[in-house]
Design a protein around this motif. Sequence first.
Motif, PDB file in Angstrom:
ATOM      1  N   VAL A  93       0.835  -1.203   0.000  1.00 13.89           N
ATOM      2  CA  VAL A  93       0.000   0.000   0.000  1.00 13.89           C
ATOM      3  C   VAL A  93       0.869   1.252   0.000  1.00 13.89           C
ATOM      4  O   VAL A  93       0.577   2.242  -0.695  1.00 13.89           O
ATOM      5  CB  VAL A  93      -0.943  -0.014   1.212  1.00 13.89           C
ATOM      6  CG1 VAL A  93      -1.712   1.294   1.320  1.00 13.89           C
ATOM      7  CG2 VAL A  93      -1.905  -1.185   1.117  1.00 13.89           C
ATOM      8  N   LEU A  94       1.963   1.221   0.775  1.00 19.26           N
ATOM      9  CA  LEU A  94       2.868   2.370   0.830  1.00 19.26           C
ATOM     10  C   LEU A  94       3.496   2.638  -0.540  1.00 19.26           C
ATOM     11  O   LEU A  94       3.618   3.797  -0.965  1.00 19.26           O
ATOM     12  CB  LEU A  94       3.947   2.128   1.875  1.00 19.26           C
ATOM     13  CG  LEU A  94       4.812   3.331   2.258  1.00 19.26           C
ATOM     14  CD1 LEU A  94       3.977   4.352   3.011  1.00 19.26           C
ATOM     15  CD2 LEU A  94       5.985   2.891   3.114  1.00 19.26           C
ATOM     16  N   GLY A  95       3.873   1.581  -1.224  1.00 26.37           N
ATOM     17  CA  GLY A  95       4.444   1.757  -2.552  1.00 26.37           C
ATOM     18  C   GLY A  95       3.449   2.295  -3.559  1.00 26.37           C
ATOM     19  O   GLY A  95       3.783   3.134  -4.407  1.00 26.37           O
ATOM     20  N   GLU A 116       6.217  10.144   7.444  1.00 19.17           N
ATOM     21  CA  GLU A 116       7.660  10.142   7.195  1.00 19.17           C
ATOM     22  C   GLU A 116       8.064   8.972   6.306  1.00 19.17           C
ATOM     23  O   GLU A 116       8.901   9.118   5.397  1.00 19.17           O
ATOM     24  CB  GLU A 116       8.418  10.089   8.521  1.00 19.17           C
ATOM     25  CG  GLU A 116       9.926  10.172   8.371  1.00 19.17           C
ATOM     26  CD  GLU A 116      10.635  10.177   9.702  1.00 19.17           C
ATOM     27  OE1 GLU A 116      11.878  10.277   9.718  1.00 19.17           O
ATOM     28  OE2 GLU A 116       9.955  10.052  10.751  1.00 19.17           O
ATOM     29  N   LYS A 117       7.462   7.799   6.540  1.00 16.25           N
ATOM     30  CA  LYS A 117       7.755   6.646   5.683  1.00 16.25           C
ATOM     31  C   LYS A 117       7.233   6.866   4.266  1.00 16.25           C
ATOM     32  O   LYS A 117       7.894   6.483   3.291  1.00 16.25           O
ATOM     33  CB  LYS A 117       7.137   5.383   6.288  1.00 16.25           C
ATOM     34  CG  LYS A 117       7.760   4.969   7.610  1.00 16.25           C
ATOM     35  CD  LYS A 117       7.132   3.690   8.136  1.00 16.25           C
ATOM     36  CE  LYS A 117       7.776   3.273   9.463  1.00 16.25           C
ATOM     37  NZ  LYS A 117       7.171   2.031   9.997  1.00 16.25           N
ATOM     38  N   LEU A 118       6.075   7.491   4.161  1.00 17.39           N
ATOM     39  CA  LEU A 118       5.523   7.786   2.844  1.00 17.39           C
ATOM     40  C   LEU A 118       6.399   8.795   2.100  1.00 17.39           C
ATOM     41  O   LEU A 118       6.631   8.656   0.890  1.00 17.39           O
ATOM     42  CB  LEU A 118       4.102   8.327   2.994  1.00 17.39           C
ATOM     43  CG  LEU A 118       3.371   8.719   1.705  1.00 17.39           C
ATOM     44  CD1 LEU A 118       3.249   7.523   0.779  1.00 17.39           C
ATOM     45  CD2 LEU A 118       2.005   9.293   2.022  1.00 17.39           C
ATOM     46  N   PHE A 119       6.914   9.784   2.818  1.00 16.07           N
ATOM     47  CA  PHE A 119       7.796  10.775   2.198  1.00 16.07           C
ATOM     48  C   PHE A 119       9.096  10.119   1.725  1.00 16.07           C
ATOM     49  O   PHE A 119       9.585  10.415   0.625  1.00 16.07           O
ATOM     50  CB  PHE A 119       8.104  11.893   3.191  1.00 16.07           C
ATOM     51  CG  PHE A 119       8.829  13.070   2.594  1.00 16.07           C
ATOM     52  CD1 PHE A 119       8.107  14.144   2.110  1.00 16.07           C
ATOM     53  CD2 PHE A 119      10.205  13.092   2.516  1.00 16.07           C
ATOM     54  CE1 PHE A 119       8.768  15.229   1.546  1.00 16.07           C
ATOM     55  CE2 PHE A 119      10.870  14.159   1.960  1.00 16.07           C
ATOM     56  CZ  PHE A 119      10.150  15.240   1.480  1.00 16.07           C
ATOM     57  N   SER A 120       9.645   9.218   2.544  1.00 16.44           N
ATOM     58  CA  SER A 120      10.879   8.530   2.154  1.00 16.44           C
ATOM     59  C   SER A 120      10.668   7.641   0.941  1.00 16.44           C
ATOM     60  O   SER A 120      11.535   7.555   0.055  1.00 16.44           O
ATOM     61  CB  SER A 120      11.407   7.705   3.336  1.00 16.44           C
ATOM     62  OG  SER A 120      11.665   8.525   4.453  1.00 16.44           O
ATOM     63  N   ALA A 121       9.510   6.971   0.885  1.00 17.77           N
ATOM     64  CA  ALA A 121       9.225   6.113  -0.269  1.00 17.77           C
ATOM     65  C   ALA A 121       9.077   6.932  -1.547  1.00 17.77           C
ATOM     66  O   ALA A 121       9.577   6.554  -2.606  1.00 17.77           O
ATOM     67  CB  ALA A 121       7.952   5.296  -0.003  1.00 17.77           C
ATOM     68  N   ALA A 122       8.392   8.073  -1.452  1.00 14.73           N
ATOM     69  CA  ALA A 122       8.259   8.944  -2.623  1.00 14.73           C
ATOM     70  C   ALA A 122       9.585   9.575  -3.001  1.00 14.73           C
ATOM     71  O   ALA A 122       9.883   9.784  -4.186  1.00 14.73           O
ATOM     72  CB  ALA A 122       7.213  10.022  -2.347  1.00 14.73           C
TER      73      ALA A 122
END
Length: 423
Positions: A93-95, A116-122
């Motif tokens: 889902v995050l990806g 923060e994890k979503l920002f790092s993935a993007a």
Amino acid sequence: MSYCLKSESLLDTGPIYVRENGHLYMVNQGSGTVRNATPNPRPFRLFSKGFSVELCMNREDDSARRERTDHFIFTYTKEGNLRYSAKSLFGLVLGYISDNVDHIDSLIGFPEQIAEKLFSAAEARQKFTEPVTGLRALQKFTEAYGSLVLCSLCLQNRYLVISEKLEEIKSFRELTCLDLSCCKLGDNHELLEHITKEALSSVTRLLLKDNCLSDAGLRKMTAPVRVMKRGLENLSVLDLSCNPEITDMGIGYLFSFKKLNYLDISETGLKDVKAVVQRLQTQISLVHSKVPLKEFDHSNCKTEGWAEQTVLQWEQLAMKTVKPKENLKSRTAAQHFYGKRRRIEEPVKCTLVQTKAKASENLQFYKDKVQNCHFPLLKKEAATSHQLKKNKERGLTEQERERTSKQKHTCLTMEDWDLLNTY
């Protein structure tokens, strides 16, 4: 990835077992009889002898195959065998959201840990480097999390990043430190106008060394603070060194920064240095320092926050856009043919890399916080004068107050009012 199964006997489904009264029986398919399978179970093959596997990779397009393999994590065992395991639902889902991060409506109220994890993935997918969608996605994060995205921004000698990603830089909010040294912005640059907006009223450290500023630039920068009491009202450290167009008149605009504790005006166009030093000490209690202050050491300023790697990606992208130099051999051959001398172009060097200024040119100031403790008599005089001022204010009539307020408003020039109307 798909498999094609081939078998000689397609009707051979293998043995069939039936449980009856607690016993296991095997059904003979040929005769239809049932016999007990407990005493001597007959070994059988899971697949027939003619079973084969064919790997069919060319029957699907690359996009569909990539979407399938992204759901798995491929690793190798100690023996060298390929092993794969399925990704977690959270990772999938995050990806997916990071691939479509520009379509997010709002992140206000979303948990900071997940954001923060979503920002790092993007960021890993370089979504914030894209021209239009990157700006839209970055704005969703900055309006929801402010200083967590970026609290300190160092753009020292990075004028290419400023020109390429100006709108992205303007989207940052609640910055506390901003270093724009050696960027040659000038008085009318859009970024300097944005600094005075309410979104960057949290800036406490501003470094504008070697930016071709003049008195007009200081007037624009201090106008919101002088009149509307907003803008850079929390400014504590200000570096204006190596701006030779700043004169004695421009220093007067800095008196509106009441919270200013450190000031650097070295290598500016001051004519009467002694008078300026005296004015700074009497107006905002800044004392001239004989030694260089550590607050103006530019090595301490760094980019900090979630978008630290994003700024590095912008810098790498800006360096790629620079056109490579032309072939120098053909150019020098043409110059020799026409009898011209070779022109030596010296690269523009930032003043940060140059030699340190002399002690006489060092005009760094700091606020002495304990100076009043050594002069108790001055404290008493200040208290009595403050009480006298209060008594005078009480004795003023309403007409006099209206008249003084009108006089205060008329002190502004037409240029100041025109400048304030732009905000």
